[in-house]
Every structure is written in structure tokens, then in C-alpha cells.
Scaffold this motif. Structure first.
Motif, short mmCIF file in Angstrom:
data_model
loop_
_atom_site.label_atom_id
_atom_site.label_comp_id
_atom_site.label_asym_id
_atom_site.label_seq_id
_atom_site.Cartn_x
_atom_site.Cartn_y
_atom_site.Cartn_z
N GLY A 48 10.71 27.30 -43.07
CA GLY A 48 9.03 27.30 -43.24
C GLY A 48 8.44 27.86 -41.96
O GLY A 48 9.11 28.50 -41.28
N ILE A 49 7.48 27.24 -41.54
CA ILE A 49 6.46 27.84 -40.29
C ILE A 49 6.81 26.86 -39.28
O ILE A 49 6.64 25.69 -39.12
N ALA A 50 7.54 27.44 -38.04
CA ALA A 50 7.91 26.72 -36.94
C ALA A 50 6.48 26.53 -36.05
O ALA A 50 5.92 27.42 -36.03
N ASP A 51 6.27 25.50 -35.64
CA ASP A 51 5.17 25.12 -34.60
C ASP A 51 5.54 25.40 -33.16
O ASP A 51 4.60 25.54 -32.19
N ASN A 52 6.98 25.72 -32.82
CA ASN A 52 7.20 25.94 -31.50
C ASN A 52 8.41 26.76 -31.35
O ASN A 52 9.34 26.57 -32.28
N ILE A 53 8.58 27.69 -30.48
CA ILE A 53 9.98 28.55 -30.34
C ILE A 53 11.31 27.68 -30.23
O ILE A 53 12.38 28.05 -30.75
N LEU A 54 10.82 26.58 -29.81
CA LEU A 54 12.03 25.57 -29.57
C LEU A 54 12.53 25.11 -30.89
O LEU A 54 13.74 24.48 -30.98
N PRO A 96 16.75 31.82 -30.79
CA PRO A 96 15.60 32.63 -30.20
C PRO A 96 16.08 33.20 -28.73
O PRO A 96 15.42 34.32 -28.50
N GLY A 97 16.77 32.52 -27.95
CA GLY A 97 17.04 33.28 -26.73
C GLY A 97 18.36 34.07 -26.75
O GLY A 97 18.67 34.87 -25.74
N GLY A 98 18.69 34.48 -27.91
CA GLY A 98 19.96 35.38 -28.42
C GLY A 98 21.26 34.75 -27.90
O GLY A 98 22.05 35.66 -28.02
N SER A 99 21.49 33.71 -27.71
CA SER A 99 22.96 33.10 -27.39
C SER A 99 23.04 31.59 -27.66
O SER A 99 22.11 30.76 -28.05
N VAL A 100 24.30 31.06 -27.76
CA VAL A 100 24.68 29.83 -28.15
C VAL A 100 24.23 28.80 -26.98
O VAL A 100 23.90 27.82 -27.25
N LYS A 101 23.88 29.38 -25.74
CA LYS A 101 23.53 28.58 -24.71
C LYS A 101 21.97 27.99 -24.83
O LYS A 101 21.49 27.17 -24.10
N ALA A 108 20.68 24.25 -23.24
CA ALA A 108 19.37 24.37 -22.51
C ALA A 108 18.27 23.55 -22.78
O ALA A 108 17.79 22.50 -22.18
N LEU A 109 18.02 23.52 -24.31
CA LEU A 109 17.07 22.37 -24.73
C LEU A 109 17.67 20.94 -24.69
O LEU A 109 16.97 20.00 -24.22
N ALA A 110 18.93 20.72 -24.95
CA ALA A 110 19.46 19.33 -24.66
C ALA A 110 19.45 18.72 -23.14
O ALA A 110 19.01 17.76 -23.07
N ALA A 158 19.17 32.15 -19.34
CA ALA A 158 17.99 32.71 -20.45
C ALA A 158 17.61 31.63 -21.25
O ALA A 158 16.27 31.41 -21.49
N GLY A 159 18.36 30.66 -21.73
CA GLY A 159 18.18 29.52 -22.53
C GLY A 159 17.24 28.78 -21.54
O GLY A 159 16.19 28.10 -22.20
#
Length: 416
Positions: A11-17, A49-54, A58-60, A87-88
Motif C-alpha cells: 500500500g502507501i507508506a508514510d515513512n521511508i523506514l 530502500p538503502g540498497g542493502s541488508v544493513k 540500522a533501524l533496529a 548508508a543504512g
């Protein structure tokens, strides 16, 4: 034939995260390895979105630091990284309003460094070929900087339990669900060890028979330590994002059931062939993991299923893994014999392990890292390429410490 839109279920995401994780599982075309009868599936992490598994860790790690009160509004995220974790972290930091400062070894591709700066990060480049514990080792530099900056938080991916925890909570469950619980082996390279530890732990809890296969380049300490329990002397290797010179807390030896060693030449060759023959564009460490996955699949045979984790895209390595000149300079492609060379070959494929006086200190630093040649000769462009001097990391650091800019030419910096 119907075509589904990737990500349509979000659906539509509210945030890139919100777009981190839930990456696709892609079947490797059987024609890529006709001698391998097992089914090979690729967990395609470039879709983050950052292009990698990392992006996952990063978020966690940032969310965990917020919950523990270690990172507060207006703070600075500090980390040492081979590029993708940086990058993440920069992506997550930008989305949440934090500053970021990334320490990266000089052997990493310029694309990775430029990506970090695009997210607004301050980037500190350190020598790659220093031993663990050396004050200029990127881990020590990051730790020192974090301690000196008010409000800074050091992510410390090598010792942060949120690293493997992210994969235990997301990557492992995703693979298990996508495979409907039917897989025989999971294959991944090890950088921090968090991916294989968290994912492997989840998968083995669901089915202890699943093989968890780590992959190492020669020169890394993981495979020898896993096999013998003794820490060997570390060597050097060109592939980025995998291998290590010490054993971090984020890697659990007991989770891994098997290890494969894949050298740089095979890693890069598999990655390049994958792009040419299938359109799947991946980095060198993905070539390393896939080479190992094909070995595992060949041993397991028909009716078995192997999942290989693909960490990132080939876009980060255009000037290295996908640059024929760089590959030839470093011995990964054969040179054109002089008797058969054309003028085009001589111009396009000339060795570039030299510097011109008008080139910048920044380029000099990157050339030293990319070529692995220390010191590099500084030569005149005309008329006969006369040797004017040499450049190495120590001299470049002296010039920068004395006030030269990375964008100064070598000749102007020498005159200061």
C-alpha cells in the motif's frame, strides 16, 4: 501472462523506514548453473530502500538506542563500517532527525563514500591495512570520536545485540514464511556475523536440520576460528563487506554448521556473470555467497532447497568489481598480450597505479587504497613520465594535518 507490481501488497507508506524488510525471494534461473540440481533461491536485500541488508540492523540499533535512552533528539550517530551499515544508519538518522558521522576504511569503493555524503554524513576515512587494536583501526577511531562528541551514540554493530536481533525478528521469519518452512540450507557471508547469527538461529529453532553455511574470503579469521577454535593471523582480501580480522560478539560460532571459503577472483567472476546472464546486478560479496551456495546445492542434489542471502547491489562497485581496468590492475582479469594488443587496448587498459602531480590528494588516497600499491609513484605526464616522487598514507596524512585540502593538487600541497 500477468505481471504483479513489486511492493503492491504494501500500500502507501508514510515513512521511508516502513519500506525496510519484507524483501523478495528470487529463484536463480536453472540455466545459470545447469549442473546444480538443488533449487537455489536468492533473498534479495538490494530491495531495501538503502540498497542493502544493513538497513535492517540500522533501524533496529537506532530504535534500541532510543528506547534505552542512549540516543536523544539532536544526537549524532557514529559508526565504523565497510559502507552498507553506514548508508543504512545515515538513511535512518536522516529520517529521524539525527546527525551522522561514519568512519570507513580506505579500501571501500568511492560509490559507498559518495552515498554516505549524499545522506549528509560526515565521513572519516582510515587506513584499511592496520591490525585490530591499532589506534587508526576504524573501530578504534569510531569509538574515540563517539566519546569526544557531546550527544553522540556509537552504534558498534560488531558488539550490539540488536544486530543479530534484527535478523532473528525479521530476516529469519521472512525466509521461513516465503519457503513455507521448506528449506535445507541457508548461505550467507559474514562481516559482523549478525546476519548469519540471527537468521540462522531462527531457522534452526524452527528446524534443526537446516544447514547454516557461512562464507569467508581467504585471509579472514572466521572460517579458521570456526574450524579450529584458534584465532589465526589475518590476511588481506579485496572483496568488501565480508570477512574480519577479529571475532566480534555479534557472531555466534555455534549457530554455523558449515563454512565455505571463496577467493576474490571467484567472487567477482560469479557476480559479473550473474549480471550478464540473468540481469541480477549484485556486489562482490553476493558473488562470494552465491559461489558457496552453488557448491552447497551441488552437494545436496535434486529436491533440496538452498537460500542464499544477497547483501547489496552492484551499483556500489562500478569502479571496482565491474571495472575491467581495476580487475586487471589487481590480477583478476588477464592482461591483453602485447603482440595482440590494439591501440584501443593500450589506451583503455593501461595500468593506472601511478599519480600525476595535478591530481588531488583525495584521488591519491583512493588510488593507494584501490591499487593496494604503497607507495604510489608520482610521475610527470610528459614527455617521458619522469618519476617526481612517491606518495603513501603517512605523507598524505602529514599534508592534510598541515592544512592542505583533500581537493588540493599533489604539486600544490608539496609546495606548502
Amino acid at each position: 501472462m500477468t505481471t504483479s507490481l513489486a511492493g503492491a501488497n504494501r500500500g502507501i507508506a508514510d515513512n521511508i523506514l516502513d519500506l525496510i524488510g519484507d524483501t523478495p525471494l528470487l529463484r536463480l534461473p536453472p540455466s545459470f548453473a545447469p549442473g546444480v540440481e538443488a533449487e537455489i533461491l536468492l533473498k534479495f536485500e538490494p530491495a531495501n530502500p538503502g540498497g542493502s541488508v544493513k538497513d535492517r540492523i540500522a533501524l533496529a540499533m537506532i530504535r534500541g538506542a532510543e528506547e534505552r535512552g542512549e540516543l536523544r533528539p539532536g544526537g549524532t550517530v557514529v559508526e565504523c563500517t565497510s559502507g552498507n551499515t553506514g548508508a543504512g544508519l545515515c538513511l535512518v538518522a536522516a529520517a529521524l532527525g539525527y546527525r551522522s558521522l561514519i568512519v570507513i576504511p580506505d579500501k571501500m569503493s568511492q560509490e559507498k563514500i559518495d552515498t554516505l555524503r549524499a545522506f549528509g554524513a560526515e565521513v572519516v576515512i582510515t587506513p584499511a591495512h592496520v591490525p585490530a587494536g591499532h589506534p587508526e583501526h576504524y573501530l578504534k577511531v569510531a569509538e574515540r570520536l563517539a566519546a569526544s562528541i557531546p550527544g553522540a551514540w556509537w552504534a558498534n554493530q560488531f558488539g550490539n545485540p540488536d544486530n543479530p536481533g534484527a535478523h532473528y525478528r525479521t530476516t529469519g521469519p521472512e525466509i521461513w514464511a516465503q519457503c513455507d518452512g521448506r528449506l535445507d540450507a541457508f548461505v550467507a557471508g559474514c562481516g559482523t556475523g549478525g546476519t548469519i547469527t540471527g537468521t540462522g538461529r531462527f531457522l534452526r529453532e524452527r528446524n534443526p536440520a537446516v544447514r547454516i553455511v557461512g562464507v569467508d574470503p581467504p585471509g579472514s579469521v572466521y572460517e579458521p576460528y570456526w574450524r579450529t577454535g584458534e584465532l589465526p593471523a589475518a590476511g588481506t582480501y579485496a572483496v568488501e563487506g565480508v570477512g574480519e580480522d577479529e571475532i566480534p560478539d555479534s557472531w555466534d560460532r555455534e549457530v554455523v554448521t558449515d563454512y565455505e571459503v571463496v577467493d576474490d577472483a571467484e567472487s567477482f567472476a560469479v557476480a559479473r556473470r550473474l549480471a550478464r546472464e540473468t540481469g541480477i546486478f549484485v556486489g562482490g560479496s553476493a558473488g562470494l555467497a552465491l559461489a558457496a551456495g552453488l557448491r552447497v546445492g551441488a552437494r545436496l542434489g535434486a529436491g533440496k532447497r538452498v537460500v542464499v542471502l544477497i547483501p547489496d547491489s552492484g551499483k556500489n562497485y562500478l569502479t571496482k568489481v565491474y571495472d575491467p581496468d581495476w580487475l586487471r590492475d589487481n590480477g583478476f582479469l588477464d592482461r591483453v598480450p602485447a603482440a595482440a594488443a590494439t591501440v584501443g587496448d593500450l589506451v583503455r587498459r593501461r595500468p593506472r597505479a601511478a599519480l600525476l602531480p595535478e591530481e588531488t590528494l583525495d584521488l591519491a588516497w583512493r588510488q593507494i587504497a584501490d591499487r593496494g600499491v604503497r607507495p604510489l609513484p608520482v610521475v610527470a605526464a610528459r614527455p617521458d613520465g619522469e618519476l617526481l616522487g612517491v606518495a603513501d598514507e603517512d605523507r598524505l596524512l602529514e599534508l592534510l594535518a598541515a592544512g592542505s585540502s583533500p581537493q588540493d593538487s599533489i604539486s600544490s600541497a608539496r609546495r606548502r
